[in-house]
Write an enzyme that holds these catalytic residues in place. Structure first.
Site, short mmCIF file in Angstrom:
data_model
loop_
_atom_site.label_atom_id
_atom_site.label_comp_id
_atom_site.label_asym_id
_atom_site.label_seq_id
_atom_site.Cartn_x
_atom_site.Cartn_y
_atom_site.Cartn_z
N ASP A 82 -34.24 36.87 -19.72
CA ASP A 82 -34.77 36.20 -18.53
C ASP A 82 -35.53 37.22 -17.67
O ASP A 82 -35.02 38.31 -17.41
CB ASP A 82 -33.56 35.64 -17.76
CG ASP A 82 -33.94 34.78 -16.57
OD1 ASP A 82 -35.02 34.16 -16.61
OD2 ASP A 82 -33.14 34.70 -15.62
N HIS A 83 -36.74 36.88 -17.26
CA HIS A 83 -37.54 37.73 -16.35
C HIS A 83 -37.80 39.13 -16.87
O HIS A 83 -37.65 40.12 -16.11
CB HIS A 83 -36.88 37.83 -14.96
CG HIS A 83 -36.97 36.58 -14.16
ND1 HIS A 83 -38.15 36.12 -13.63
CD2 HIS A 83 -36.02 35.68 -13.82
CE1 HIS A 83 -37.92 34.97 -13.00
NE2 HIS A 83 -36.64 34.68 -13.11
N GLU A 134 -44.63 32.97 -16.68
CA GLU A 134 -44.53 32.34 -15.35
C GLU A 134 -45.87 32.42 -14.64
O GLU A 134 -46.52 33.46 -14.62
CB GLU A 134 -43.45 33.04 -14.51
CG GLU A 134 -43.33 32.44 -13.08
CD GLU A 134 -42.06 32.89 -12.34
OE1 GLU A 134 -41.03 33.08 -13.01
OE2 GLU A 134 -42.13 33.04 -11.11
N HIS A 172 -35.02 31.76 -6.04
CA HIS A 172 -33.79 32.26 -6.67
C HIS A 172 -32.70 32.49 -5.64
O HIS A 172 -32.97 32.91 -4.53
CB HIS A 172 -34.09 33.58 -7.40
CG HIS A 172 -34.95 33.41 -8.60
ND1 HIS A 172 -36.30 33.72 -8.60
CD2 HIS A 172 -34.68 32.97 -9.85
CE1 HIS A 172 -36.79 33.47 -9.80
NE2 HIS A 172 -35.84 33.02 -10.57
N GLY A 173 -31.47 32.23 -6.03
CA GLY A 173 -30.32 32.51 -5.17
C GLY A 173 -30.03 31.34 -4.24
O GLY A 173 -30.64 30.27 -4.35
N ALA A 225 -28.23 30.51 -12.40
CA ALA A 225 -27.54 31.80 -12.45
C ALA A 225 -26.52 31.93 -11.32
O ALA A 225 -25.32 31.98 -11.55
CB ALA A 225 -28.56 32.94 -12.38
N THR A 226 -26.99 31.97 -10.07
CA THR A 226 -26.13 32.33 -8.93
C THR A 226 -24.88 31.46 -8.84
O THR A 226 -23.76 31.97 -8.76
CB THR A 226 -26.94 32.22 -7.62
OG1 THR A 226 -28.11 33.04 -7.75
CG2 THR A 226 -26.13 32.70 -6.43
#
Ligand code: 13P
Length: 275
Positions: A82-83, A134, A172-173, A225-226
């Site tokens: 990822d990323h 992306e 994100h997050g 994810a988070t």
């Protein structure tokens, strides 16, 4: 043996109008929870690791474990970086047996993003792996650069990515304020790129109703994810407090948090499949 690339999972999901969960593991327990959830729901899944782990040696060691777990799973499992931050990380991931990579050039000028992503796609395809790119930028925190429809189409055609992360209002997050997805933008991109699986990053805290609408418009991979990792940590904390100072061997102690995380992921897998 069901270790596959994303190309054995995502195009069929896009055609069927549903999405696949892509969950960020970080250790044995979170990886096993992902596999257990896929088994229980009889659903494909994407097991992914943050690029940070590719920079600190963890992804190499964990890769062997993830690949073995995927091979033993009855459901199709892609093991994905990822990323990814560099071509070196892409080369490493592929050499360690990862079946899918993301090269995130979204902070680069358009032409540089195209160049570096195309290189990652070529490296991945040479070994039968899949590649994600992306366009637009899904940020940390609330500042995000939405994807532009024309640029997104040019990027997809130039790079030949297998899956494309678009920026439609997530970050994100955890959010300070509930995000508002630009579903009209998602619709336009989805209509212009009918065969291409689109990826939604920043799944944590995004209202499920909006995520499900986005799935009907072409979003095919949802990154979480988070909230998943936090679910694991909170389960560990609660069980440690409940043990009240008594020693429990780590492998036995971890069984309950794994189960709770798997239950949590099962709900998400069902929601993403619009079941
Ligand atoms: P969250 O941490 O917001 O769920 O985002 C996950 C993600 O997009 C990983 O690439």
């Amino acid at each position: 043996m069901s270790l596959v690339s994303m190309n054995e999972i995502l195009p069929a999901a896009r055609k069927a109008g549903r999405a696949i969960g892509a969950f960020n593991a970080a250790n044995y327990e979170t990886a096993v929870a992902i596999i257990k959830a896929a088994e229980a729901e009889k659903s494909p899944v994407i097991l992914q690791l943050y690029s940070r782990l590719f920079g600190n040696g963890k992804a190499e060691a964990l890769g062997g474990l993830l690949i073995r777990l995927a091979e033993k799973c009855s459901q199709p499992v892609a093991v994905h970086m990822d990323h990814g931050e560099s071509i070196e990380q892409v080369r490493n991931a592929l050499s360690w047996g990862y079946t899918s990579v993301m090269l995130d050039g979204s902070r680069l000028p358009f032409a540089e993003n195209v160049a570096v992503t195309s290189e990652a796609v070529a490296l991945a395809h040479a070994v039968g792996a899949s590649a994600e790119g992306e366009i637009g930028h899904v940020a940390m925190g609330d500042a995000t650069a939405l994807s532009d429809v024309e640029e997104t189409c040019r990027f997809a055609a130039a790079t030949k990515v297998d899956a494309l992360a678009v920026s439609i209002g997530t970050a994100h997050g955890y959010y300070k304020q509930t995000p508002k997805l630009d579903l009209e933008l998602c619709r336009q991109i989805g209509e212009r790129l009918p065969g291409l699986p689109l990826v939604l990053h920043g799944g944590t805290g995004t209202p499920l109703e909006d995520v499900q609408k986005a799935i009907t418009l072409g979003i095919t991979k949802i990154n979480i994810a988070t909230e998943f990792q936090h679910t694991f940590l909170k389960a560990v904390q609660a069980d440690l407090e409940a043990a009240n100072g008594n020693f429990i061997p780590v492998d036995k102690f971890m069984d309950a948090p794994i189960e709770r995380c798997a239950e949590h992921l099962r709900k998400l897998i069902r929601a993403f499949a619009l079941r």
